[in-house]
Design a protein around this motif. Sequence first.
Motif, PDB file in Angstrom:
ATOM      1  N   PRO A  80       0.743  -1.229   0.122  1.00  0.00           N
ATOM      2  CA  PRO A  80       0.009   0.060   0.009  1.00  0.00           C
ATOM      3  C   PRO A  80       0.838   1.273  -0.039  1.00  0.00           C
ATOM      4  O   PRO A  80       0.202   2.212  -0.033  1.00  0.00           O
ATOM      5  CB  PRO A  80      -0.878  -0.316   1.176  1.00  0.00           C
ATOM      6  CG  PRO A  80       0.008  -0.913   2.278  1.00  0.00           C
ATOM      7  CD  PRO A  80       0.640  -1.883   1.341  1.00  0.00           C
ATOM      8  N   PHE A  81       2.050   1.081   0.132  1.00  0.00           N
ATOM      9  CA  PHE A  81       2.837   2.369   0.140  1.00  0.00           C
ATOM     10  C   PHE A  81       4.358   2.279  -0.216  1.00  0.00           C
ATOM     11  O   PHE A  81       5.065   1.216   0.190  1.00  0.00           O
ATOM     12  CB  PHE A  81       2.973   2.961   1.515  1.00  0.00           C
ATOM     13  CG  PHE A  81       4.007   4.353   1.672  1.00  0.00           C
ATOM     14  CD1 PHE A  81       3.259   5.350   1.755  1.00  0.00           C
ATOM     15  CD2 PHE A  81       5.112   4.056   2.125  1.00  0.00           C
ATOM     16  CE1 PHE A  81       4.084   6.800   2.044  1.00  0.00           C
ATOM     17  CE2 PHE A  81       6.018   5.078   2.321  1.00  0.00           C
ATOM     18  CZ  PHE A  81       5.606   6.268   2.392  1.00  0.00           C
ATOM     19  N   VAL A  82       4.851   2.911  -1.323  1.00  0.00           N
ATOM     20  CA  VAL A  82       6.284   2.907  -1.650  1.00  0.00           C
ATOM     21  C   VAL A  82       6.667   4.455  -1.747  1.00  0.00           C
ATOM     22  O   VAL A  82       6.154   5.161  -1.845  1.00  0.00           O
ATOM     23  CB  VAL A  82       6.682   2.221  -2.857  1.00  0.00           C
ATOM     24  CG1 VAL A  82       6.189   0.881  -3.056  1.00  0.00           C
ATOM     25  CG2 VAL A  82       5.843   2.873  -4.168  1.00  0.00           C
ATOM     26  N   SER A  83       7.979   4.476  -1.565  1.00  0.00           N
ATOM     27  CA  SER A  83       8.729   5.746  -1.677  1.00  0.00           C
ATOM     28  C   SER A  83      10.064   5.653  -1.778  1.00  0.00           C
ATOM     29  O   SER A  83      10.607   4.770  -2.177  1.00  0.00           O
ATOM     30  CB  SER A  83       8.597   6.457  -0.385  1.00  0.00           C
ATOM     31  OG  SER A  83       9.061   5.790   0.753  1.00  0.00           O
ATOM     32  N   ASN A  84      10.714   6.737  -2.180  1.00  0.00           N
ATOM     33  CA  ASN A  84      12.124   7.266  -2.306  1.00  0.00           C
ATOM     34  C   ASN A  84      12.763   6.741  -3.634  1.00  0.00           C
ATOM     35  O   ASN A  84      13.674   7.302  -4.197  1.00  0.00           O
ATOM     36  CB  ASN A  84      13.009   6.368  -1.379  1.00  0.00           C
ATOM     37  CG  ASN A  84      12.690   6.830   0.274  1.00  0.00           C
ATOM     38  OD1 ASN A  84      12.541   6.137   0.811  1.00  0.00           O
ATOM     39  ND2 ASN A  84      12.959   8.196   0.438  1.00  0.00           N
TER      40      ASN A  84
END
Length: 730
Positions: free
Chosen positions: A451-455
């Motif tokens: 539900p969440f990826v970043s960077n």
Amino acid sequence: MVHKVIFIVLLVGYIVGEVKPAEKQEDFLIFTVATNETEGFKRFTRSVRANGLVDNLKVLGLGKTWKGGDVKKFAGGGQKINLFKEALEEYKDDTERIVLFTDSYDVIFIGSGELIIDKFLSFDARVLFSAEGYCWPDKSLASKYPETNRGKRYLNSGGFIGYASDVYAIVSSSDIKDQDDDQLFYTKIYLDDELRKKYNIKLDHKAEIFQNLNGAVGDVELRFKGNDAYIQNTAYNTVPLIVHGNGASKLVLNSLGNYLAQAWNLEEGCLNCWDDTIELQKDQPETYPVLLIAVFIEKPTPFMEEFFERIYAQAYPKSKLHLFLRNNVPYHEKIVEMFVKEHGDEYKSLKQIKPDDNINEVTAKDLSIDYCLQKKCSGYFLIDSEAHLDNVHTFKLLVEQQRGIVAPLLVRPFKAWSNFWGAITDDGFYARSSDYMQIINNDRRGLWNVPFVSNCYLINATLINNKATRPVYAFGDLDTDMAFAQANRERDIFMYVSNRLEFGHLVSPDNYDIKLTNPDIYQIFDNKLDWQRRYIHENYTENFNPNHTHIQPCPDVYWFPIVTDRFAEELIQVMEAFGKWSDGTNTDPRLSGGYENVPTRDIHMTQVNYEPQWLYFLKEYVRPLQELAFTGYYHDPPRSLMNFVVRYRPDEQPSLKPHHDSSTYTINIALNRAGIDYEGGGCRFIRYDCSVTDTKRGWMLMHPGRLTHYHEGLRVTKGTRYIMISFVDP
Ligand SMILES: *[C@@H]1O[C@H](CO)[C@@H](O)[C@H](O)[C@H]1NC(C)=O
Ligand SMILES: *[C@@H]1O[C@H](CO)[C@@H](O)[C@H](O)[C@H]1NC(C)=O
Ligand SMILES: *[C@@H]1O[C@H](CO)[C@@H](O)[C@H](O)[C@H]1NC(C)=O
Ligand SMILES: *[C@@H]1O[C@H](CO)[C@@H](O)[C@H](O)[C@H]1NC(C)=O
């Protein structure tokens, strides 16, 4: 002959008690409605195929315009009934044929057609609807439901199964508008005693076939039988065959979908990783898709040189890479400009946003996406300054993976912090999924829908090109990462994180103080891996090779490579920038007694706020060498009250008189070069009449302190000599 074979098959079937008219499974029809081939739809068809049912599947509505409303927020979905009714018409008189209807975007098949049919027959119903714990969309109907002593009470229309003739009679019993609610339509029929009896409608209260997850997430557990994953309903002790991530439970379905229907198994690992992948040929760089690499430097970040080196080192033809460099940190301008000057024109194009441009992060992200479109990119690769791509094939591997959004797994070394979240709370914040640790530790490798990826992630340009799917970085008062992920979740755009291979790691900017001279040298706690790579001598580990003979230039004086030239240079810079060298007299207010018997011109580590780092260095890098050199002496952590850099120069203090150190052992690291930066100098051990004068930068002398190793500092005749000293375990 043929008859005999059939006879044997029937006989075997009879003996194991599974005789079933062979045509049942073949005649079994699965209907679903999907107007768009979303990733959820692809997951659904994959699961149908994995259960050998793809020939039984009829997809309705593909390419048609959806008129059933936004069913996530409002009632709706009547269009599903109308499409189904039309498709079922040819079977309307078929009283034998079993048909099943399910949603598709949020549904996964787990069981075979045979199991589904068997289960259905055991209900002794003509039509069986799935059940859930919420009465929706009309709560007031709750009391009209027949009592159930166990299981979920209310009808859900996301999945049902029945005989074609009865199902047709139900869907054609009255007209429904496309935008009316399908669940309400079926509910009214079910709640009508007469109709319920007429069609012999039952509900699957205990999830024997259909598991609705909304409000029932706690009822189910992911388990493995042999190698394969299934779900166990622990509330009713059933093994559901079709799972539906209705309402708020779709993220849980996404997690389960990482395993179910042979997506991942214990023996072979990730199986669905291979779906839709491509291979880029090394010798055909012209076939590589064009990427925009969007670099974002939003906050002061340690180890930026290495960050750029790793981007530059990516094994991807630079003629296929556009570069968008957004730097919002004046401190980093130098390094950015250096990179641009050295390598900028190797890329297909380059656009920069500098701190002076005064552009906020959201706008900068938008501009980078526009730039990608303008350059007709095939993929948009975003990378934050914290993301270090140690694997030079990262760009290529992620392209080959062919997903809408895919991130390489990046973890802060030795920490549980990574660039994805395995689960999320209802209000959108971090929650740890049950498999989070297994993923970040690479105990489970694969491609994970999260539900969440970043960077750091690659977005396919098809998403960017469409207004409905273009990345969003502003959403209420959420930060850009949260906004991005939230928008994707709301639009059912899957975000994957891959740990099929090692891709790299994250550095931590949390305690990075750019007011310091050479702030990276202070980062030994927060970024030990990067610190070590930059500052520990490349042959340090060679000291521990059992075949290695340790150099002893004088008796019991050991000599080890320990830090890099860079470390030595930066430490000198730290000291010179501070500049308050002691005056070389016996009076020393820095000491508890105020008196120094053998004074030098020096600066203590405490004075440049490097004492904690230095003690950690002693513990992590010096102590293991001491244990090699002087076996049987074990003090962890080593203690040291006196840690300092000494400066010798002809016009200041050129030498030091013979003395003992008040230490168990002393270390002495050469910080600059004999014969180049200075002449003369060195250390003489008087008892052995042995001198070490050809000291090597980054190498450490280690010798016993008291009694045996009475020594003096030899005269420096030209230039300046710097050494780093610790008196360990005084
Ligand atoms: C679904 O398809 C319609 C056209 O049929 C399109 O306008 C819409 O953007 C698509 N939605 C998604 C999420 O792709
Ligand atoms: C984006 O998707 C298209 C269509 O699936 C594919 O051909 C292309 O290779 C993808 N681009 C990248 C950069 O992965
Ligand atoms: C490390 O050891 C190798 C082999 O002895 C040598 O060639 C190399 O120069 C050493 N590295 C440094 C930084 O001294
Ligand atoms: C040590 O030497 C032996 C024999 O020469 C060799 O087989 C072994 O690989 C060496 N070990 C290491 C760690 O280099």
